[in-house]
Write a protein that holds these residues in place. Structure first.
Motif, PDB file in Angstrom:
ATOM      1  N   ASP A 137     -61.360 -18.588  -1.271  1.00  0.00           N
ATOM      2  CA  ASP A 137     -60.023 -19.170  -1.499  1.00  0.00           C
ATOM      3  C   ASP A 137     -58.774 -18.247  -1.121  1.00  0.00           C
ATOM      4  N   GLU A 140     -58.375 -18.776   2.693  1.00  0.00           N
ATOM      5  CA  GLU A 140     -57.864 -20.059   3.206  1.00  0.00           C
ATOM      6  C   GLU A 140     -56.423 -20.229   2.727  1.00  0.00           C
ATOM      7  N   HIS A 155     -61.563 -14.990  10.416  1.00  0.00           N
ATOM      8  CA  HIS A 155     -61.923 -16.379  10.643  1.00  0.00           C
ATOM      9  C   HIS A 155     -63.385 -16.335  10.710  1.00  0.00           C
ATOM     10  N   ALA A 158     -64.488 -16.322   7.218  1.00  0.00           N
ATOM     11  CA  ALA A 158     -64.112 -17.599   6.292  1.00  0.00           C
ATOM     12  C   ALA A 158     -65.371 -18.440   6.827  1.00  0.00           C
ATOM     13  N   CYS A 162     -68.004 -20.241   4.154  1.00  0.00           N
ATOM     14  CA  CYS A 162     -68.286 -21.567   4.245  1.00  0.00           C
ATOM     15  C   CYS A 162     -69.720 -22.039   4.287  1.00  0.00           C
ATOM     16  N   ARG A 189     -65.737 -27.040   7.836  1.00  0.00           N
ATOM     17  CA  ARG A 189     -64.668 -26.022   7.801  1.00  0.00           C
ATOM     18  C   ARG A 189     -65.387 -24.962   8.357  1.00  0.00           C
ATOM     19  N   PHE A 193     -63.655 -22.659  11.476  1.00  0.00           N
ATOM     20  CA  PHE A 193     -63.067 -21.384  11.529  1.00  0.00           C
ATOM     21  C   PHE A 193     -63.780 -20.524  12.512  1.00  0.00           C
ATOM     22  N   LYS A 246     -58.760 -23.557  -6.620  1.00  0.00           N
ATOM     23  CA  LYS A 246     -58.041 -22.921  -5.461  1.00  0.00           C
ATOM     24  C   LYS A 246     -56.638 -22.491  -6.214  1.00  0.00           C
TER      25      LYS A 246
END
Length: 252
Positions: A137, A140, A155, A158, A162, A189, A193, A246
């Motif tokens: 979170d 993002e 990235h 992330a 995910c 997602r 990323f 989130k």
């Protein structure tokens, strides 16, 4: 009414007389070639603090820090990494706690020139604390904005988070895992990323390898497992917590 307080340095910090041949153990920020009496005291105290950290004597290091942080010659914000160490219980162990996370979130707002490094450190501490959803979170929330969006490492973090949260529950049996599909939304997602990370850094091996694994998942999700991957980041993300709401993004 603001008070202009300048702490008086302790006299026990040094024993030598003030000459130009003083020997110090650690490089001091904003060092001058011809130090005066006060600067020599600061240097001695700075040495005591760093030496105490290396000896894992954190109580003594914190006492030295409490004096140095109030001195105008010291930019304590620029020493945020040392601050994280002093908030721990053992300088030799990589660990996290709520105080470290709160400290990093505060420094993220107070030290703009270091915000990318601080965010990466904050994500690592969320992972060490087992707060994987919170780590994702946080990423993002910041990644759409500059300068974070141009950082391939963030990235990659992330994307890996995910992938991890997309896995079937670890408590499921073998037969149940075979029938349980990976969460397709989280995998989509993750691909976004990781592809962004590879676009920013074409030679990023982690992004390339995990993009290949995502392709394998699409062919047969039950045959792929990330739990045994050698990546240090993947190891830290073991035992994912349930999803949490989130944080809303600010329009400013």
């Amino acid at each position: 009414m603001a008070l202009n307080f300048e702490p008086e340095l302790p006299t026990f910090v040094f024993e030598r007389t003030y000459t130009n041949d003083h020997q110090f153990l650690f490089a001091f920020p904003n060092e001058k070639k011809m130090p005066n009496a006060r600067q020599i005291q600061l240097r001695r105290l700075y040495d005591i603090m760093n030496l105490s950290v290396q000896r894992n004597d954190l109580p003594r290091a914190r006492r030295a820090w409490s004096i140095l942080a109030r001195c105008k010659e010291i930019n304590w914000k620029a020493m945020w990494r040392l601050g994280i160490t002093l908030l721990g219980n053992d300088a030799r162990v990589m660990e996290s706690n709520p105080r470290k996370i709160d400290y990093l979130r505060t420094m993220l707002l107070q030290l703009p020139e270091e915000r990318e490094r601080i965010l990466a450190e904050l994500v690592q501490h969320y992972i060490l604390a087992g707060k994987y959803r919170d780590a994702l979170d946080e990423l993002e929330f910041y990644l759409p904005s500059f300068p974070y969006r141009d950082n391939p490492v963030l990235h990659v973090y992330a994307g890996l988070l995910c992938i991890f949260v997309a896995q079937p529950p670890e408590s499921a049996g073998v037969n149940e895992v075979e029938e349980t599909a990976f969460d397709s939304n989280s995998l989509s997602r993750a691909q976004i990323f990781l592809e962004h990370a590879k676009a920013l850094d074409p030679h990023n091996i982690v992004a390339s390898e995990f993009l290949h694994k995502l392709h394998s998942i699409s062919q047969g999700p039950a045959s792929i497992s990330f739990a045994s991957h050698d990546s240090e980041d993947e190891t830290h993300t073991k035992g994912c917590q349930p999803s949490q709401p989130k944080r809303k993004r600010s329009n400013s």
